[in-house]
Enzyme design. Structure first.
Site, PDB file in Angstrom:
ATOM      1  N   CYS A  98       0.829  -1.204   0.000  1.00  0.00           N
ATOM      2  CA  CYS A  98       0.000   0.000   0.000  1.00  0.00           C
ATOM      3  C   CYS A  98       0.866   1.257   0.000  1.00  0.00           C
ATOM      4  CB  CYS A  98      -0.921   0.014   1.210  1.00  0.00           C
ATOM      5  SG  CYS A  98      -2.006   1.476   1.269  1.00  0.00           S
ATOM      6  N   LYS A 139       1.928  -9.653  -0.526  1.00  0.00           N
ATOM      7  CA  LYS A 139       1.976  -8.810  -1.718  1.00  0.00           C
ATOM      8  C   LYS A 139       2.940  -7.664  -1.443  1.00  0.00           C
ATOM      9  CE  LYS A 139      -0.918  -6.562  -5.215  1.00  0.00           C
ATOM     10  NZ  LYS A 139      -0.661  -5.119  -5.199  1.00  0.00           N
ATOM     11  N   GLU A 201       0.041  -3.048 -14.652  1.00  0.00           N
ATOM     12  CA  GLU A 201      -0.156  -2.638 -16.052  1.00  0.00           C
ATOM     13  C   GLU A 201      -0.726  -3.741 -16.936  1.00  0.00           C
ATOM     14  OE1 GLU A 201       0.227   0.604 -17.543  1.00  0.00           O
ATOM     15  OE2 GLU A 201       0.089   0.960 -15.386  1.00  0.00           O
ATOM     16  N   GLY A 223      -5.765  -5.421 -11.151  1.00  0.00           N
ATOM     17  CA  GLY A 223      -6.381  -4.458 -10.253  1.00  0.00           C
ATOM     18  C   GLY A 223      -7.196  -3.435 -11.013  1.00  0.00           C
ATOM     19  N   ARG A 224      -6.552  -2.294 -11.356  1.00  0.00           N
ATOM     20  CA  ARG A 224      -7.278  -1.222 -12.042  1.00  0.00           C
ATOM     21  C   ARG A 224      -7.863  -1.681 -13.378  1.00  0.00           C
ATOM     22  NH1 ARG A 224      -3.181   3.145 -12.889  1.00  0.00           N
ATOM     23  NH2 ARG A 224      -1.819   1.317 -13.079  1.00  0.00           N
TER      24      ARG A 224
END
EC number: 1.3.1.-
Length: 315
Positions: A98, A139, A201, A223-224
């Site tokens: 994070c 992670k 990415e 993720g995104r």
């Protein structure tokens, strides 16, 4: 090949996990982090962030969910890891990635990558607390201010007894700016005997293929990209056609109805606008629609704009 949904604080909550796992063949979902400070947390904290624990740790569609913990005190991390397992989590994950300043100031998340010995001690405490048949994972990013300790941190996780390691191929300072440095993951994968999961990415099926080719990993974490293209995991695993804008808009309205019936309805305007910031990358129509609705602040106004857009598509 496994495709795992990344933990995204403030984005991938239980409702989003439910929606995305219904339309994608995810192998595993990881929760937003449970913040551990200096005590064993009550069950209600875990159940609030991971209500799937009431369903044997699975989403309604049957996809397994893993609780992620974030903290810096090994003993407390171990105690809470065991509690997550006892409540039904499919393994437990440690967050060392994070980048949020408020988290890093509290000695949590990516800031710990400056201290591989701390990373080791936290994972070891979790591993010792959790029965061996359950996964203990971590992670990480490639580093904090630079990438000089990327291998030390990876080895620390492995030597502490972790089952597998997910790597977001950027440092904390890199944030989310492209590129992702997949070649570092390649080095770790060659060095460690445990599975390594590549992250960073991956926006489409071609990106996933290139990431696998570069890293040699057989597992990826998205993720995104998973929010930008709602059926991304399905396109990667089965070759499915990417969702059209009409399908995505329909999904957003389904999400809207369920959000408004839930406990977070007060946050709906902010959440839907947040989703648009990801959709804009994939759909030009999302950018156009967002320009129209971003000026509105009430739920009623935003829902009206979305419903009108859907009717226009149907005409």
């Amino acid at each position: 090949m496994r495709v795992i949904l990344a933990p995204m604080e403030g984005v991938v909550d239980a409702l989003m996990r439910d929606i995305l796992s219904t339309i994608n063949p995810y192998d595993l979902l990881v929760t937003e982090f449970v913040r551990v400070v200096d005590q064993l947390l009550p069950e209600k904290v875990f159940l609030k962030l991971c209500p799937e624990l009431l369903n044997k740790g699975n989403t309604p569609s049957g996809t397994p969910v893993r609780v992620q913990l974030l903290g810096q005190e090994p003993q407390c991390m171990g105690e809470n890891a065991l509690r997550a397992i006892e409540l039904g989590s499919h393994g437990v994950d440690a967050n060392f990635g994070c980048p949020a300043k408020i988290v890093n100031r509290s000695k949590g998340g990516a800031v710990l990558l400056q201290y591989p010995e701390s990373v080791h001690d936290i994972v070891k405490a979790m591993r010792q607390a959790v029965p061996k048949e359950h996964a203990v994972t971590a992670k990480i990013r490639l580093g904090y201010e630079d990438k000089s300790l990327f291998m030390e941190n990876a080895i620390a996780v492995y030597e502490a007894g972790a089952t597998e390691l997910a790597i977001h191929a950027r440092s904390k300072v890199d944030g989310y700016k492209p590129p992702a440095y997949w070649e570092y993951i390649t080095e770790v994968r060659k060095r460690l005997p445990i599975p390594v999961i590549a992250n960073g990415e991956i926006w489409n099926r071609d990106d996933a293929k290139r990431c696998i080719d570069v890293t040699g990993c057989d597992s990826i974490m998205i993720g995104r990209g998973a929010i930008s293209l709602p059926n991304l995991a399905d396109t990667i695993k089965t070759g499915a056609t990417p969702y059209t804008w009409a399908q995505t808009l329909g999904l957003m309205l389904s999400y809207t109805q369920r959000e408004l019936n839930g406990r977070k309805s007060d946050y709906y305007p902010a959440r839907i606008k947040q989703w648009f910031t990801y959709l804009n990358r994939q759909y030009p129509e999302a950018d156009t629609l967002f320009r129209e609705l971003r000026v509105f602040k009430t739920t009623e106004e935003i829902v009206a704009v979305l419903e009108a857009a859907q009717r226009n598509l149907a005409d």
